[in-house]
Scaffold this motif. Structure first.
Motif, PDB file in Angstrom:
ATOM      1  N   VAL A  97      -5.371  -2.972  -2.349  1.00 45.53           N
ATOM      2  CA  VAL A  97      -5.663  -1.754  -1.590  1.00 45.53           C
ATOM      3  C   VAL A  97      -5.858  -0.644  -2.617  1.00 45.53           C
ATOM      4  O   VAL A  97      -4.948  -0.362  -3.405  1.00 45.53           O
ATOM      5  CB  VAL A  97      -4.523  -1.367  -0.628  1.00 45.53           C
ATOM      6  N   GLN A  99      -7.369   3.395  -3.802  1.00 44.61           N
ATOM      7  CA  GLN A  99      -7.436   4.769  -3.319  1.00 44.61           C
ATOM      8  C   GLN A  99      -8.767   5.041  -2.613  1.00 44.61           C
ATOM      9  O   GLN A  99      -8.827   5.777  -1.634  1.00 44.61           O
ATOM     10  CB  GLN A  99      -7.261   5.732  -4.504  1.00 44.61           C
ATOM     11  N   PHE A 101     -10.660   3.096  -0.843  1.00 39.31           N
ATOM     12  CA  PHE A 101     -10.890   2.241   0.332  1.00 39.31           C
ATOM     13  C   PHE A 101     -11.724   1.000   0.011  1.00 39.31           C
ATOM     14  O   PHE A 101     -11.383  -0.100   0.416  1.00 39.31           O
ATOM     15  CB  PHE A 101     -11.545   2.989   1.509  1.00 39.31           C
ATOM     16  N   GLN A 154      -9.941   4.200   7.747  1.00 39.14           N
ATOM     17  CA  GLN A 154     -10.576   3.374   6.714  1.00 39.14           C
ATOM     18  C   GLN A 154      -9.522   2.696   5.832  1.00 39.14           C
ATOM     19  O   GLN A 154      -9.643   1.520   5.492  1.00 39.14           O
ATOM     20  CB  GLN A 154     -11.506   4.219   5.853  1.00 39.14           C
ATOM     21  N   GLN A 155      -8.482   3.445   5.476  1.00 38.49           N
ATOM     22  CA  GLN A 155      -7.460   2.857   4.607  1.00 38.49           C
ATOM     23  C   GLN A 155      -6.649   1.800   5.348  1.00 38.49           C
ATOM     24  O   GLN A 155      -6.223   0.804   4.745  1.00 38.49           O
ATOM     25  CB  GLN A 155      -6.544   3.956   4.039  1.00 38.49           C
ATOM     26  N   ARG A 156      -6.445   1.979   6.638  1.00 38.10           N
ATOM     27  CA  ARG A 156      -5.736   0.952   7.400  1.00 38.10           C
ATOM     28  C   ARG A 156      -6.597  -0.313   7.539  1.00 38.10           C
ATOM     29  O   ARG A 156      -6.077  -1.423   7.537  1.00 38.10           O
ATOM     30  CB  ARG A 156      -5.303   1.496   8.764  1.00 38.10           C
ATOM     31  N   PRO A 175      -2.706   4.217  -2.760  1.00 37.89           N
ATOM     32  CA  PRO A 175      -3.373   3.985  -1.473  1.00 37.89           C
ATOM     33  C   PRO A 175      -3.416   5.195  -0.563  1.00 37.89           C
ATOM     34  O   PRO A 175      -4.201   5.219   0.388  1.00 37.89           O
ATOM     35  CB  PRO A 175      -2.537   2.866  -0.845  1.00 37.89           C
ATOM     36  N   THR A 176      -2.586   6.210  -0.828  1.00 34.95           N
ATOM     37  CA  THR A 176      -2.590   7.412   0.009  1.00 34.95           C
ATOM     38  C   THR A 176      -3.186   8.614  -0.719  1.00 34.95           C
ATOM     39  O   THR A 176      -3.109   9.737  -0.229  1.00 34.95           O
ATOM     40  CB  THR A 176      -1.160   7.752   0.475  1.00 34.95           C
ATOM     41  N   SER A 184      -1.330   9.380   5.588  1.00 32.88           N
ATOM     42  CA  SER A 184      -0.515   8.731   4.549  1.00 32.88           C
ATOM     43  C   SER A 184       0.686   8.044   5.172  1.00 32.88           C
ATOM     44  O   SER A 184       1.001   6.897   4.851  1.00 32.88           O
ATOM     45  CB  SER A 184      -0.032   9.766   3.526  1.00 32.88           C
ATOM     46  N   VAL A 187      -0.295   4.767   6.961  1.00 33.43           N
ATOM     47  CA  VAL A 187      -0.569   3.660   6.042  1.00 33.43           C
ATOM     48  C   VAL A 187       0.733   3.147   5.420  1.00 33.43           C
ATOM     49  O   VAL A 187       0.971   1.940   5.339  1.00 33.43           O
ATOM     50  CB  VAL A 187      -1.572   4.102   4.949  1.00 33.43           C
TER      51      VAL A 187
END
Length: 247
Positions: A97, A99, A101, A154-156, A175-176, A184, A187
């Protein structure tokens, strides 16, 4: 550092060093680092800018080669592997994962989640896919493309992609870093749940004390060396130690 942990390490480094350049231009990003990351735990890596934390993660994930020392993912030693062997190990054993995405803009959320399986020409495990998607809370975005999603969504999706292949270990690099505080937290709560409910192993690089507080323990680097670690961290304790380290 793993003497207190009963679980066998999911990843291990033994006296690893990473040197860039030569002579006066030499930069020692890692300087004799030895560490175990236990299986089924959430570990965070912190330190001042330039401390070597991202280099450590990239080397331990097999994305970059060390100058000296030895590395393992489970019982497999990375040092000495060919590029093809490393590619196969990363595909089969490691989740990522990042930063940024790293989603494919032309694919839907569902297609992005199952992309690693498609590349490996494997059928995704549908019950597991559904369980991960439900846990991440992005079922309503599976038919949307990344441009139609918020940063947190998108990050999830990226986190679900990392977990759906059931990797032995997930490496998360800031990742956040591109998310607001609400996204944040979403996630990080999912990463925490993946450890507690799925038995996942996560190693996360972060500069945020609030993010590190979700982990089981935090390792601190400075000048390419491990200088401290903290069990059951809180944001306040992490911040105080970072101030001492100049981070």
């Amino acid at each position: 550092m793993s003497g207190e942990d009963e679980a066998a390490p999911a990843a291990r480094a033994e006296e690893i060093s990473k040197v860039y350049g030569t002579g006066d231009a030499e930069v020692r990003a890692l300087d004799g680092v030895s560490i175990d990351f236990p299986a089924g735990r959430f570990s965070a890596v912190m330190g001042p800018s330039g401390s070597g934390k991202s280099t450590l993660l990239h080397c331990m994930a097999g994305l970059d080669r060390v100058t000296s020392g030895r590395l393992w993912i489970g019982g497999d030693e990375l040092t000495g592997m060919s590029d093809k062997e490393l590619t196969r190990l990363r595909r089969d054993r490691v989740g990522f994962v990042f930063q940024a995405f790293n989603l494919v803009p032309t694919l839907t959320g569902a297609e992005n989640v199952t992309l690693p399986a498609a590349i490996a020409r494997r059928r995704p495990d549908e019950p597991w896919f559904e369980r991960v998607v439900e846990a991440v809370g992005i079922g309503h975005r599976l038919r949307h493309r990344p441009s139609e999603m918020s940063g947190g969504e998108q990050q999830r999706i990226a986190a679900a992609r990392a977990l759906v292949a059931r990797p032995a270990i997930v490496f998360a690099d800031e990742p956040t870093g591109n998310l607001d505080s609400k996204a944040s937290a979403e996630v990080l709560m999912f990463l925490r749940r993946s450890v507690d409910e799925f038995g996942q192993t996560i190693v996360m690089v972060t500069h945020e004390p609030t993010a590190a507080a979700y982990a089981d323990h935090v390792v601190f680097l400075a000048d390419g060396r491990i200088v401290s670690d903290m069990r059951e961290p809180t944001a306040e304790r992490v911040l105080d130690l970072l101030k001492e380290l100049g981070g």
